[in-house]
Scaffold this active site. Structure first.
Site, mmCIF file in Angstrom:
data_model
loop_
_atom_site.group_PDB
_atom_site.id
_atom_site.type_symbol
_atom_site.label_atom_id
_atom_site.label_comp_id
_atom_site.label_asym_id
_atom_site.label_seq_id
_atom_site.Cartn_x
_atom_site.Cartn_y
_atom_site.Cartn_z
ATOM 1 N N HIS A 25 0.857 -1.193 0.000
ATOM 2 C CA HIS A 25 0.000 0.000 0.000
ATOM 3 C C HIS A 25 0.886 1.233 0.000
ATOM 4 C CE1 HIS A 25 -3.849 2.050 1.816
ATOM 5 N NE2 HIS A 25 -3.170 2.881 1.033
ATOM 6 N N HIS A 27 1.164 4.767 -2.497
ATOM 7 C CA HIS A 27 0.778 5.568 -3.674
ATOM 8 C C HIS A 27 2.055 6.215 -4.176
ATOM 9 C CE1 HIS A 27 -3.546 5.311 -2.612
ATOM 10 N NE2 HIS A 27 -3.033 5.182 -1.399
ATOM 11 N N HIS A 205 -9.514 0.785 -1.425
ATOM 12 C CA HIS A 205 -9.504 1.449 -0.127
ATOM 13 C C HIS A 205 -10.919 1.363 0.439
ATOM 14 C CE1 HIS A 205 -5.728 3.068 -1.464
ATOM 15 N NE2 HIS A 205 -5.612 3.928 -0.457
ATOM 16 N N GLU A 208 -11.196 3.322 5.762
ATOM 17 C CA GLU A 208 -10.134 4.225 6.247
ATOM 18 C C GLU A 208 -10.828 5.277 7.124
ATOM 19 O OE1 GLU A 208 -8.177 6.564 3.197
ATOM 20 O OE2 GLU A 208 -6.606 7.250 4.563
ATOM 21 N N ASP A 286 1.698 4.055 2.742
ATOM 22 C CA ASP A 286 0.645 4.857 2.118
ATOM 23 C C ASP A 286 1.225 6.002 1.271
ATOM 24 O OD1 ASP A 286 -1.986 5.330 1.451
ATOM 25 O OD2 ASP A 286 -2.579 6.171 3.386
ATOM 26 N N ASP A 287 1.585 7.116 1.918
ATOM 27 C CA ASP A 287 2.137 8.291 1.226
ATOM 28 C C ASP A 287 3.325 8.783 2.045
ATOM 29 O OD1 ASP A 287 -0.091 8.879 -0.906
ATOM 30 O OD2 ASP A 287 -1.152 8.513 0.985
HETATM 31 N N1 HPA Z 1 -6.693 7.260 0.968
HETATM 32 C C1 HPA Z 1 -7.350 7.507 -0.143
HETATM 33 N N2 HPA Z 1 -6.770 7.969 -1.238
HETATM 34 C C2 HPA Z 1 -5.455 8.177 -1.219
HETATM 35 C C3 HPA Z 1 -4.727 7.943 -0.085
HETATM 36 C C4 HPA Z 1 -5.375 7.451 1.067
HETATM 37 O O1 HPA Z 1 -4.804 7.199 2.145
HETATM 38 N N3 HPA Z 1 -3.449 8.264 -0.397
HETATM 39 C C5 HPA Z 1 -3.422 8.661 -1.671
HETATM 40 N N4 HPA Z 1 -4.642 8.619 -2.183
HETATM 41 ZN ZN ZN Z 2 -3.821 4.691 0.381
#
Ligand code: HPA
Ligand code: ZN
Length: 346
Positions: A25, A27, A205, A208, A286-287
């Site tokens: 996971h 991006h 996703h 979250e 994630d990011d």
């Molecule tokens: N959630 C949803 N979209 C996203 C995320 C996330 O954590 N990171 C980048 N796009």
């Molecule tokens: Zn994500």
């Protein structure tokens, strides 16, 4: 699960860093560090509304998912050429290798780029070339998962799929990301059904910020194989049973959850609860450029905050390989190396 010998608390961070792991996971646009955003803006003559790297970094104070997405999409606007996409992915893959990530499945958001006039082939060719070089030069296997932006229409997702089909051999799977609440999985029922017919792996996703109901429909309507995040599932006992029974992996992202205020602090995170309930949870970044850390930071900060031990570390790393979309022989090889790392660790 293989029993693991106890490891002293002060040696646990070293084990977490050393153990081989898969990241499922990430991006790739979320790995763009402020320094690279500024370098690409200069290279491409793109204006960004921040005066300096420090000013941009100080804007990274998020209150929820949407407050992050606004800055994340602005950051991605500096990506124009195939080399830009290559450079971004290469920088991430070098960091992944340093963290002993030996396999990764990278999300990318083509609609963010094609809406600005960047061609699908520019995006995919740049990312793919970085994946090929990572295997040869860094010993990291990497493949691509194309995500649809859920705040856009299903028609838009179909158009993006159409543009990507000439490159289908370069794409492992399809995902669903962007603003979750108000954009439930079932909005994309038809396009996911088409992707399934085409033989793509499917993830989404869900849970979250959105409710457990979105995890149910990601499973039952979209028929995904993994849930990205999924932390809200702990609010629904029946859903927890379903996820455990079917060994549906959750790609949990602790530092993301912290920075987007899904949990007030890492000590309150429910990763341990998910593992104790028998769910196939994994740890991911994630990011990482936006949330304060790559894989090993996610592992070490999470373990420092909570009651997690070497057995949990092993389970999380093993889950990451078992939940990946590599073939069984590759899974076996990675798990054998994981076992050897734990065996040899002093
Ligand atoms: N959630 C949803 N979209 C996203 C995320 C996330 O954590 N990171 C980048 N796009
Ligand atoms: Zn994500």
């Amino acid at each position: 699960m293989t029993p693991v010998k106890p490891v002293a608390a002060d040696r646990l961070p070293a084990l977490l860093r050393q153990m081989p792991k898969a990241e499922l996971h990430i991006h790739i646009e979320g790995s763009l560090e402020p320094e690279l955003i500024f370098a690409l803006a200069r290279r491409n003559g793109v204006q960004i509304p921040y005066a300096s790297v420090d000013e941009l970094r100080s804007a990274y104070a998020f209150t929820n998912l949407q407050s992050f997405l606004d800055i994340y999409y602005a950051g991605a606007s500096v990506l124009i050429t195939e080399q830009d996409f290559y450079d971004m992915a290469r920088a991430y893959l070098v960091k992944a290798a340093q963290d002993n990530v030996v396999h990764t499945e990278l999300f990318f958001d083509p609609q963010t780029h094609t809406a600005r006039g960047v061609r699908m082939e520019t995006v995919i060719n740049g990312l793919h070339r970085a994946c090929v070089d990572a295997q040869a030069e860094l010993g990291v296997s990497a493949s691509l998962i194309l995500c649809f932006l859920r705040h856009l229409s299903e028609e838009d997702a179909f158009a993006s799929l159409e543009q990507a089909l000439p490159f289908r051999d370069l794409i492992l799977g399809i995902g669903l990301d962007s603003g979750e609440v108000g954009n439930p999985p079932e909005k994309f029922a038809r396009v996911f059904a088409r992707c399934r017919e085409l033989g793509f792996h499917l993830v989404a996703h869900a849970g979250e910020e959105g409710p457990p109901a979105y995890v149910w429909t990601a499973l039952d309507v979209l028929k995904v194989e993994r849930i990205d995040h999924g932390v809200q599932s702990s609010k629904d006992a029946l859903l927890m049973q379903r996820l455990a029974r079917d060994r549906i992996a959750l790609t949990v992202c602790p530092l993301s959850n912290l920075k987007l205020c899904v949990f007030p602090d890492l000590a309150s995170h429910n990763l341990r609860q998910l593992l104790d309930a028998g769910l196939a949870a994994t740890v991911n970044s994630d990011d990482p450029a936006y949330f304060g850390g790559y894989m090993n930071e996610n592992f070490t900060q999470t373990f420092a905050a909570g009651p997690l031990n070497a057995q949990h570390a092993y389970t999380l790393a093993r889950n990451s390989f078992e939940a990946s979309f590599i073939d069984d022989a590759a899974k076996r090889r990675h798990i054998d190396r994981l076992d050897a790392t734990f065996e040899a660790f002093q």
